[in-house]
Structure formats: C-alpha cells, structure tokens
Design a protein around this motif. Structure first.
Motif, PDB file in Angstrom:
ATOM      1  N   PHE A 235      95.014  70.199  81.245  1.00 26.95           N
ATOM      2  CA  PHE A 235      94.956  68.974  82.072  1.00 26.95           C
ATOM      3  C   PHE A 235      94.585  67.749  81.234  1.00 26.95           C
ATOM      4  O   PHE A 235      93.792  66.906  81.652  1.00 26.95           O
ATOM      5  CB  PHE A 235      93.937  69.149  83.216  1.00 26.95           C
ATOM      6  CG  PHE A 235      94.261  70.311  84.116  1.00 26.95           C
ATOM      7  CD1 PHE A 235      95.452  70.337  84.842  1.00 26.95           C
ATOM      8  CD2 PHE A 235      93.388  71.396  84.235  1.00 26.95           C
ATOM      9  CE1 PHE A 235      95.752  71.419  85.664  1.00 26.95           C
ATOM     10  CE2 PHE A 235      93.689  72.473  85.050  1.00 26.95           C
ATOM     11  CZ  PHE A 235      94.874  72.489  85.760  1.00 26.95           C
ATOM     12  N   LYS A 237      96.394  65.239  80.348  1.00 25.97           N
ATOM     13  CA  LYS A 237      96.918  63.976  80.882  1.00 25.97           C
ATOM     14  C   LYS A 237      95.876  63.330  81.813  1.00 25.97           C
ATOM     15  O   LYS A 237      95.679  62.114  81.800  1.00 25.97           O
ATOM     16  CB  LYS A 237      98.220  64.238  81.633  1.00 25.97           C
ATOM     17  CG  LYS A 237      98.996  63.006  81.992  1.00 25.97           C
ATOM     18  CD  LYS A 237     100.346  63.383  82.583  1.00 25.97           C
ATOM     19  CE  LYS A 237     101.142  62.137  82.955  1.00 25.97           C
ATOM     20  NZ  LYS A 237     100.444  61.242  83.846  1.00 25.97           N
ATOM     21  N   ALA A 238      95.170  64.207  82.560  1.00 25.46           N
ATOM     22  CA  ALA A 238      94.156  63.701  83.497  1.00 25.46           C
ATOM     23  C   ALA A 238      93.006  63.025  82.752  1.00 25.46           C
ATOM     24  O   ALA A 238      92.436  62.043  83.243  1.00 25.46           O
ATOM     25  CB  ALA A 238      93.630  64.860  84.350  1.00 25.46           C
ATOM     26  N   ASN A 240      93.245  61.392  79.874  1.00 27.13           N
ATOM     27  CA  ASN A 240      93.771  60.068  79.499  1.00 27.13           C
ATOM     28  C   ASN A 240      93.800  59.133  80.698  1.00 27.13           C
ATOM     29  O   ASN A 240      93.387  57.976  80.612  1.00 27.13           O
ATOM     30  CB  ASN A 240      95.210  60.208  78.989  1.00 27.13           C
ATOM     31  CG  ASN A 240      95.271  60.442  77.492  1.00 27.13           C
ATOM     32  OD1 ASN A 240      94.318  60.172  76.784  1.00 27.13           O
ATOM     33  ND2 ASN A 240      96.393  60.933  77.017  1.00 27.13           N
TER      34      ASN A 240
HETATM   35  N1  LIG Z   1      94.792  60.271  73.909  1.00 18.87           N
HETATM   36  C1  LIG Z   1      95.886  60.853  73.424  1.00 18.87           C
HETATM   37  N2  LIG Z   1      96.786  61.356  74.286  1.00 18.87           N
HETATM   38  C2  LIG Z   1      97.881  61.962  73.814  1.00 18.87           C
HETATM   39  C3  LIG Z   1      98.109  62.067  72.431  1.00 18.87           C
HETATM   40  N3  LIG Z   1      99.287  62.719  72.260  1.00 18.87           N
HETATM   41  C4  LIG Z   1      99.763  63.031  73.485  1.00 18.87           C
HETATM   42  N4  LIG Z   1      98.934  62.592  74.449  1.00 18.87           N
HETATM   43  C5  LIG Z   1      99.045  62.718  75.888  1.00 18.87           C
HETATM   44  O1  LIG Z   1      98.843  64.087  76.238  1.00 18.87           O
HETATM   45  C6  LIG Z   1      99.344  64.266  77.557  1.00 18.87           C
HETATM   46  C7  LIG Z   1      99.933  65.667  77.662  1.00 18.87           C
HETATM   47  O2  LIG Z   1     100.180  65.894  78.992  1.00 18.87           O
HETATM   48  P1  LIG Z   1     100.883  67.199  79.547  1.00 18.87           P
HETATM   49  O3  LIG Z   1     101.931  67.648  78.575  1.00 18.87           O
HETATM   50  O4  LIG Z   1     101.312  66.922  80.943  1.00 18.87           O
HETATM   51  O5  LIG Z   1      99.779  68.302  79.501  1.00 18.87           O
HETATM   52  P2  LIG Z   1      98.415  68.484  80.287  1.00 18.87           P
HETATM   53  O6  LIG Z   1      98.061  67.308  81.135  1.00 18.87           O
HETATM   54  O7  LIG Z   1      97.393  68.897  79.285  1.00 18.87           O
HETATM   55  O8  LIG Z   1      98.757  69.671  81.223  1.00 18.87           O
HETATM   56  P3  LIG Z   1      98.693  71.195  80.881  1.00 18.87           P
HETATM   57  O9  LIG Z   1      98.985  71.343  79.412  1.00 18.87           O
HETATM   58  O10 LIG Z   1      99.756  71.803  81.728  1.00 18.87           O
HETATM   59  O11 LIG Z   1      97.344  71.691  81.222  1.00 18.87           O
HETATM   60  C8  LIG Z   1     100.347  63.156  77.780  1.00 18.87           C
HETATM   61  O12 LIG Z   1      99.830  62.282  78.770  1.00 18.87           O
HETATM   62  C9  LIG Z   1     100.413  62.428  76.432  1.00 18.87           C
HETATM   63  O13 LIG Z   1     100.590  61.032  76.595  1.00 18.87           O
HETATM   64  C10 LIG Z   1      97.137  61.494  71.547  1.00 18.87           C
HETATM   65  O14 LIG Z   1      97.243  61.503  70.319  1.00 18.87           O
HETATM   66  N5  LIG Z   1      96.053  60.906  72.089  1.00 18.87           N
END
Ligand SMILES: Nc1nc2c(ncn2[C@@H]2O[C@H](COP(=O)(O)OP(=O)(O)OP(=O)(O)O)[C@@H](O)[C@H]2O)c(=O)[nH]1
Length: 354
Positions: A235, A237-238, A240
């Motif tokens: 999670f 994304k949550a 962020n």
């Molecule tokens: N802060 C930050 N966010 C990142 C980075 N790279 C990717 N993200 C964010 O990571 C998030 C990944 O979201 P999802 O792939 O939906 O995965 P999740 O929310 O962890 O969901 P699940 O993996 O299913 O548990 C996205 O919102 C990307 O924008 C980074 O270097 N820094």
C-alpha cells in the motif's frame, strides 16, 4: 513563480556539475602557490649574485601568480590560465634573452603540454601546442644571435640551470601525480554512480541484473544453489497520497536499510523499481531464502519510521524463487514476481515461494 526546474543559466551563471570544487581550478591554485614560492627563491638568488634587475622581474611574476590564484579562487579559470601563460611565456623569454639559453628558463614552457590537453581537445589543442613549439624554437634561434643582456658568472649560470631543471622535474611529478589521482577518483565515482540507486544507496536494476546473470553462470558451473527475492512495499501509494512524496521516500530508504542489515556479505540487494527491491542470494536454497525473506518481513514490520512529530509503519510482501538449471535468471525472477503477486492477493505482509 519560482523557476525551480530551470537550469541556473537562466539566472546568469552557467550550470556546471561539480562546480564547487573543479579539480582543474585546484591544480591552478597549487601551481600558483608553488610558482610564487619559486619566484621568491629566484628573487633572493638573483640579489645574491648581484642582478637586482632580474630579481625584480620575479616580484612582477609573484604579483601575476597572486592575481591568477585570486582569479582561480573566484572560479575565473580563463583569467587565471591567461595570467599563468603570460607569466611563463614572459619569464621564459626575458630569462633567455637576459641570461641566455643555458639558464634553462625555457624548460618551463614544456609544462604547458599536459595542461593544454586537459583543458582543450582535438585540433585546437594541436594548434596551441604548435604555437608553443614555434615560440620555443624562435626563442632558441634568437638566443644564437642575441648575446645575453645580463650575463651571469659561469658557476651562477650552472646553478641556475640545475635549479630550473629540478623545479621542472618536481612540477611535472606533482602535476602527473595530481592528475592521475583525479582520474582514479573520478573513475571510482563514476563506477559507483553507474551501479548505485541514489535514493537508497543499494545497487540499481542494471547492475543487479548483471550480477544475477553472473551468479547464474557460477551456479551452473559449481552446481550450488542460487535464490532471488522480490520485496514490494505494501500500500505504498497510500503513503505517498496521505503523507506526501518525501514521506514515501523515507519509507523506501528505511526499507532499503532493513534489506542491507538483513542479508549476508555475499548477498546483494538492489532497488528494482519504485517501491520494489530485488535480492540475490548465492549459495542459498529455497528454504533458506524463505527464512531470509521472513526475517526481512519481520524487520520491516517492526520499523517505526520518523515522520514529522510521529512515525510511519510499513509492511512488505516477498516473493521467493530458486534458480533452476537450464532456465534464464530472468525466468527465476519472473517466478519470484509471480510468488510476490500471490502474496499480494493473499493479503500482503507475507512471504510466498514460487
Ligand atoms: N515517494 C516515492 N514514491 C514512488 C517512488 N517510485 C514509485 N513511487 C510510487 O509508488 C507507488 C506504487 O504504487 P502501486 O504500484 O499501486 O503499489 P502499492 O500502493 O504499494 O500497492 P501494493 O503493492 O499492491 O500493495 C506509486 O504511487 C508510485 O508513484 C519513489 O521513488 N518515491
């Protein structure tokens, strides 16, 4: 509106990476200090041998080196280089015309050659070297036709020549030592940059793939075990969305630290994508890899990541797979990935093998 995304060129100063400590400027400063000290010695030497005119020429030289040093300190490389060129050309010409070719002042001209190729490239460098060569030859030819204006005693001339030869040897040695050190340091920095993820300090995807491929070849040769883990923050994304991108980055860094401290020295961890990591475990079977994965899961779950006045928590889901003879390492990673998604679908914060 602030022009945060624009290069600083727009605000007047040209952007240059590593601007604060350009090695070339440091070399210029060191050379100015050494050359000014040598000219001070010349001042004393010429006074001692009864040539005050020659002595005072060195005071002008010291002033020019002081100005060049100041210019280098202010980042004005061209001004500093021009002053040094003017001083060395002038000193070589005056020294040769006044004391004679045997004084050895012309040797200093040769020290420009490595500097020319460090600061210029291609045809321009060749042209500058040719101009320097022409000056050198013209000075030599002139010395055959023009008698020294202020001749020295033969002993003083010999001392002066050996002094100049010694200084040129010392300066060349210093420059070579310095440039070689700068090249080695730059190579180290570049190779570290080429293999490292800047946020976590873990390996990057390109390097871990290279390493995993190498380990697969070793495994085939030695018939040992090889396992890979894929670690994905749950999670994320949550995090962020509710706490901001910086908080998300802190979570990535904290998980990266857990990975570093949870694996052995021969294991390698990399940032695979945004919030995903890949770990390569040589000489490890599936059961042992699952144990490592479980340790990582527990260590991440125990994290309290400082954020603002409070803390953030995180969990990870891990997919584990062991390399099978005959498959590509990409196929092993794909099986670990499939296991990871099984773990995500099974509720997260868990380890699945594939
Ligand atoms: N802060 C930050 N966010 C990142 C980075 N790279 C990717 N993200 C964010 O990571 C998030 C990944 O979201 P999802 O792939 O939906 O995965 P999740 O929310 O962890 O969901 P699940 O993996 O299913 O548990 C996205 O919102 C990307 O924008 C980074 O270097 N820094």
């Amino acid at each position: 509106m602030r022009d945060a995304g624009r290069p600083s060129q727009a605000r007047g100063k040209r952007y240059s990476p590593g601007d604060k400590k350009r090695p070339y400027l440091v070399v210029i400063q060191r050379c100015c200090q050494i050359a000014a000290a040598i000219d001070l010695l010349f001042f004393v030497l010429f006074y001692a041998v009864g040539s005050p005119l020659l002595a005072w020429i060195n005071i002008v030289s010291i002033a020019m080196y002081a100005a060049a040093y100041m210019a280098a300190t202010r980042g004005r490389q061209s001004a500093a280089v021009c002053l040094i060129w003017a001083e060395v050309l002038g000193h070589a010409a005056l020294g040769t015309l006044m004391v004679g070719w045997d004084s050895g002042f012309h040797y200093y001209l040769l020290m420009f050659i490595p500097g020319i190729f460090v600061s210029t490239r291609g045809a321009k460098a060749v042209l500058v070297v040719f101009a320097l060569w022409s000056f050198y030859v013209a000075l030599n030819a002139t010395s055959y036709f023009v008698a020294p204006i202020e001749p020295l005693q033969p002993v003083a001339l010999v001392v002066l020549r050996y002094f100049n030869i010694s200084v040129v040897f010392a300066m060349f040695s210093y420059l070579t030592w310095y440039y070689f050190g700068a090249i080695v340091a730059a190579q180290k920095r570049l190779s570290a940059l080429a293999m490292t993820d800047p946020l976590t300090g873990l390996y990057n995807r390109r390097y871990i793939m290279e390493l995993a491929g190498y380990e697969a070849v070793q495994q085939k040769r030695l018939l040992t075990n090889l396992a890979v883990l894929i670690v994905d923050i749950d999670f994320f994304k949550a995090v962020n969305d509710s706490h901001g991108h910086e908080a998300g980055d802190s979570v990535i860094v904290a998980v990266g630290e857990v990975l570093k401290s949870s694996i052995r020295e021969q294991d390698s961890a990399a940032r695979w994508s945004g919030e995903e990591f890949l770990i390569v475990l040589p000489d490890t079977n599936l059961d042992a890899a699952a144990m490592v994965a479980e340790r990582i899961r527990a260590n991440v779950a125990a994290l309290a990541i400082p954020h603002g006045a409070g803390t953030l928590e995180a969990t990870v889901t891990l997919g584990v797979a062991s390399y099978r003879l005959g498959e590509t390492i990409g196929a092993t990673i794909a099986r670990a990935d499939a296991a990871l998604y099984k773990g995500k679908n099974g509720g997260r914060d868990r380890v699945e093998t594939g």
